[in-house]
Design a protein around this motif. Structure first.
Motif, PDB file in Angstrom:
ATOM      1  N   UNK A 276     -93.583 -72.184  37.593  1.00 53.39           N
ATOM      2  CA  UNK A 276     -92.396 -71.383  37.893  1.00 53.39           C
ATOM      3  C   UNK A 276     -92.559 -70.828  39.306  1.00 53.39           C
ATOM      4  N   UNK A 277     -91.653 -71.204  40.174  1.00 55.64           N
ATOM      5  CA  UNK A 277     -91.717 -70.804  41.571  1.00 55.64           C
ATOM      6  C   UNK A 277     -90.489 -69.953  41.885  1.00 55.64           C
ATOM      7  N   UNK A 278     -90.706 -68.779  42.417  1.00 53.45           N
ATOM      8  CA  UNK A 278     -89.599 -67.875  42.723  1.00 53.45           C
ATOM      9  C   UNK A 278     -90.090 -66.442  42.796  1.00 53.45           C
ATOM     10  N   UNK A 279     -89.186 -65.511  42.542  1.00 52.98           N
ATOM     11  CA  UNK A 279     -89.547 -64.091  42.607  1.00 52.98           C
ATOM     12  C   UNK A 279     -90.260 -63.703  41.320  1.00 52.98           C
TER      13      UNK A 279
ATOM     14  N   UNK B 232     -92.449 -59.656  35.612  1.00 49.92           N
ATOM     15  CA  UNK B 232     -93.658 -58.949  35.178  1.00 49.92           C
ATOM     16  C   UNK B 232     -93.396 -57.463  35.013  1.00 49.92           C
ATOM     17  N   UNK B 233     -94.240 -56.804  34.234  1.00 52.27           N
ATOM     18  CA  UNK B 233     -94.031 -55.396  33.914  1.00 52.27           C
ATOM     19  C   UNK B 233     -94.083 -54.504  35.147  1.00 52.27           C
TER      20      UNK B 233
ATOM     21  N   UNK C 253     -88.931 -62.430  29.184  1.00 51.04           N
ATOM     22  CA  UNK C 253     -89.256 -63.290  30.313  1.00 51.04           C
ATOM     23  C   UNK C 253     -89.470 -64.721  29.850  1.00 51.04           C
ATOM     24  N   UNK C 254     -89.054 -65.669  30.698  1.00 54.20           N
ATOM     25  CA  UNK C 254     -89.288 -67.078  30.384  1.00 54.20           C
ATOM     26  C   UNK C 254     -90.776 -67.411  30.384  1.00 54.20           C
ATOM     27  N   UNK C 255     -91.590 -66.577  31.000  1.00 54.78           N
ATOM     28  CA  UNK C 255     -93.028 -66.812  31.029  1.00 54.78           C
ATOM     29  C   UNK C 255     -93.623 -66.787  29.628  1.00 54.78           C
ATOM     30  N   UNK C 256     -93.035 -65.950  28.749  1.00 56.37           N
ATOM     31  CA  UNK C 256     -93.585 -65.799  27.401  1.00 56.37           C
ATOM     32  C   UNK C 256     -93.411 -67.091  26.612  1.00 56.37           C
TER      33      UNK C 256
ATOM     34  N   UNK D 162    -101.389 -63.522  28.002  1.00 53.03           N
ATOM     35  CA  UNK D 162    -100.678 -63.836  26.766  1.00 53.03           C
ATOM     36  C   UNK D 162     -99.888 -62.612  26.318  1.00 53.03           C
ATOM     37  N   UNK D 163     -98.607 -62.781  26.104  1.00 52.31           N
ATOM     38  CA  UNK D 163     -97.724 -61.646  25.825  1.00 52.31           C
ATOM     39  C   UNK D 163     -98.140 -60.900  24.560  1.00 52.31           C
ATOM     40  N   UNK D 164     -98.363 -61.599  23.467  1.00 47.12           N
ATOM     41  CA  UNK D 164     -98.679 -60.932  22.204  1.00 47.12           C
ATOM     42  C   UNK D 164    -100.029 -60.223  22.278  1.00 47.12           C
ATOM     43  N   UNK D 165    -101.020 -60.895  22.824  1.00 48.07           N
ATOM     44  CA  UNK D 165    -102.353 -60.295  22.895  1.00 48.07           C
ATOM     45  C   UNK D 165    -102.351 -59.056  23.780  1.00 48.07           C
ATOM     46  N   UNK D 166    -101.572 -59.077  24.867  1.00 46.68           N
ATOM     47  CA  UNK D 166    -101.592 -57.968  25.816  1.00 46.68           C
ATOM     48  C   UNK D 166    -100.907 -56.714  25.294  1.00 46.68           C
TER      49      UNK D 166
END
Length: 707
Positions: free
Chosen positions: A565-568, A573-574, A587-590, A598-602
């Protein structure tokens, strides 16, 4: 304490096992009046210990033929709670008892012996130099205080071209010591041969650096040291070896009389050879260090404090690089654990062996000259590995001057290191937080590191066809506010990294990328051979990514690309500006598993790199932050301590009125706040560590301001 020696005897065809109990012995050095060497010489059996009681010792100790056993090493240690200091300095006192004031405000005195480093009341003085800069305010790390070269300079001839004008200084530089950054990441010390009044903007020096020197006059820079006429700035000193006269301008401007004035006279406190299963711990090396080489195996350096351990002898007009801390096991292994390295002039640590471990150390404010070479070569760094299969784990490197933070060994594993402000003052060109040369990239792993706030690359694989590296891995790293990530070679794996926010608009580019943060090159400069065909580049997040410029054409990233994923990236992010790199909900990252977290672990555990302490550390958001977004800050996070079973979080608007917010247990280090934060408010917080029902370590009080 005892160890067992087991012997096998063959009697009448029957193996009989005879077990002999060997009692380990404790030997004590009761104070500086006693000999450490005698104590060490008494160590003959596995498990024997030499205990050096608190105090200040000045002695060179030879440690040779000391052989412990696995589980029963021979131990040389200080006191775990009080300082046992090995001091490489001696008191400096005028021979006639007087400090004489000079017309420029400096003081002078004739002394008994040669010194090459000076301390007054524990503060290191700076060699008299031009242009002026000081250790005390750390301007010594900034190239704004170096003179810069004209494009007309040639090898062996330095011609001024920057804002500092030697011609306007009125100084005669002939005979001075010149620290010359004339080879990108290569810096040397040479004596000024000739500085003529007729041509005051230039001087000559001996050029014997070798044919491989990358000499680019526009990039060259230097400073001059070690002449009496350079002494014009409070905090500077000079020593005239021929007359044994010491000159100093104190920071306060007052006489050194009544102060603790000390000079370095020793390079090594310990010389270690031909030893196995040896543990050295709980000692402070002040203005001295150790050297361990020749038939070393299973040597451990544990909880040692190296303060100003290394210093050049430029003041004595010697051009050789300083003798830095070296630990070489060759075919054996070493463990360097929980130590601090502070204030070196030169490389902080160089080590080599097989499967070495360098873990949980701090390297801070080291190497302000970079003059670590005699001939041009492949570069140095704050920490240099010559090891095979070593682990460089959970170290903190900050505010160091060399162009490279960690220069890897062969098949190194660099994991969970916190590396910031590498070469922040641009004392050398090129470089990276972690850098690997061509042959060292095979099976190399750089994983879960934070590298940030530096004009250098964050991570870097070097090489150019036909010589390229292969089979290295960069995985789940965070590279923030640097020159980006540089990938050369082929068949590498680059996945789940986060790279964003350049250090400056121009950075420290070497012409190989094109303003990219994720630079997976197709070509190296004008080299016609393409690279990285088979490099796997997956699930990375970067604000700018490309394959660099070649013949004025901009190429996309090379390699096998998937899910990047390239962009802003910051919008996904939080709170990345405050070290919170978790993906936002939605976020599409998840969904695509992009980036290092990792979203769930964090939600309960958030990996934070760097040295672990006995109490909670490395807060997120960072201590003193002034731009924390109240609307998105619903948790607080930190790096857990050693042995903590539970962590109690307290929060409030006053450091003296903190209320409990929640508890994290085990490996958890994320606590959700009970109510939303208010904008425009300063908050204070603390994390206490519970070791067990009886032991709790109270944490530091941190603060942040919301917007």
């Amino acid at each position: 304490m005892a160890s067992q020696a087991v012997k096998s005897l063959l009697l009448l065809g029957v193996v009989v096992i005879v077990t002999v109990q060997v009692s380990a012995k404790l030997f004590y050095v009761k104070g500086p009046q006693d000999s450490i060497q005698d104590c060490v010489d008494s160590l003959t059996e596995p498990g024997d210990e030499c205990v050096i009681q608190p105090g200040v010792y000045h002695e060179h100790v030879t440690i040779k033929n000391k052989h412990g056993r696995e589980g029963s090493p021979i131990v040389i240690r200080g006191h775990s709670q009080e300082e046992t200091k090995l001091d490489g300095t001696v008191p400096v006192k005028p021979k006639d008892g007087k400090w004489v004031k000079m017309s420029n405000g400096a003081y002078k005195a004739v002394i008994d012996q040669d010194i090459w480093q000076l301390f007054i009341d524990g503060e290191m003085m700076t060699n008299a130099r031009w242009p002026n800069s000081l250790w005390s305010d750390k301007t010594i790390f900034d190239n704004k205080y170096w003179a810069h070269s004209s494009t007309k300079s040639t090898r062996g001839l330095m011609i001024d071209g920057g804002q500092h004008k030697l011609a306007e200084s009125g100084l005669d530089a002939t005979g001075a010591m010149a620290v010359l950054n004339v080879g990108s990441f290569c810096t040397f010390t040479k004596k000024v041969l000739r500085h003529k009044k007729e041509t005051p903007d230039r001087f000559t020096y001996e050029d014997d650096f070798g044919s491989s020197l990358n000499f680019k006059p526009k990039n060259n820079q230097y400073f001059l040291e070690d002449k009496l006429e350079f002494l014009d700035n409070p905090g500077e000193w000079f020593y005239d070896k021929s007359s044994k006269t010491l000159y100093v301008m104190t920071l306060s401007g007052s006489s050194p009389e009544g102060s603790d004035v000390r000079g370095k006279v020793q390079t090594l406190a310990f010389t270690i050879t031909d030893s196995t299963y040896l543990l050295i711990k709980d000692l402070t090396f002040f203005a001295t260090t150790l050297d361990a080489r020749s038939n070393i195996h299973k040597l451990e350096l544990n909880s040692l404090h190296f303060k100003f351990p290394t210093y050049s002898r430029r003041m004595l007009h010697e051009t050789d690089p300083p003798k830095w801390t070296k630990v070489f096991a060759v075919q054996g292994s070493v463990r360097i654990y929980n130590n601090t390295f502070y204030g070196t002039d030169g490389i902080a640590l160089e080590y080599g062996g097989v499967n070495d471990t360098v873990e949980n150390n701090v390297f801070e404010y080291n190497d302000w000259s970079g003059a670590n070479m005699v001939k041009a070569q492949g570069g140095a760094g704050t920490v240099v590995s010559q090891s095979r299969g070593d682990k460089f784990i959970r170290n903190t490197l900050r505010n160091n001057g060399a162009s490279v933070g960690f220069r890897t060994g062969y098949a190194s594993k660099a994991k969970l290191n916190d590396i910031s402000r590498t070469c922040w003052g641009m004392l050398q060109h090129d470089g990276a937080g972690i850098q690997s040369q061509i042959k060292r990239q095979t099976n190399l792993v750089m994983e879960q590191n934070w590298v940030y706030d530096s004009p250098k690359y964050g991570l870097r694989f070097d090489g150019g066809p036909p010589k390229i590296g292969r089979h290295g891995t960069m995985r789940r790293n965070v590279i923030r506010k640097t020159n980006g990530m540089m990938v050369k070679g082929d068949e590498h794996k680059v996945d789940h990294n986060l790279i964003f926010h350049k250090f400056t608009k121009s950075g420290d580019h070497d012409g190989q990328g094109s303003k990219c943060n994720l630079c997976v090159l197709r070509y190296v400069r004008q080299n016609p051979i393409a690279i990285n065909h088979n490099t796997v580049v997956e699930y990375n997040a970067a604000d700018i990514a490309n394959g660099g410029l070649h013949n004025k054409k901009l190429y996309p990233m090379s390699g096998k690309l998937l899910g990047n994923v390239i962009g802003d990236v910051r919008k996904q992010l939080m709170d990345p500006d405050n070290m919170d790199f978790r993906p936002k909900q939605g976020s599409s990252y998840i969904q695509d598993d992009v980036g290092p977290y990792n979203y769930e672990e964090s939600k309960t555990k958030y990996w934070i790199p760097g040295r672990i302490q006995y109490k909670a550390s490395n807060p997120v958001p960072p201590d003193g932050s002034t731009e924390v977004k109240a609307a998105s800050r619903n948790v607080l996070m930190w790096l857990n301590s050693f042995g903590g079973r539970a962590y109690v979080l307290y929060l409030g608007t006053s450091p003296n009125a903190l209320k409990q917010q929640g508890v994290a247990r085990g490996e958890q280090n994320v606590v959700k706040l009970r109510k939303p934060l208010e904008s425009g408010q300063e908050y204070f917080w603390r994390v206490d560590t519970r070791i067990n029902n009886k032991v709790t370590y109270k944490g530091d009080v941190w603060s942040f301001k919301t917007i």
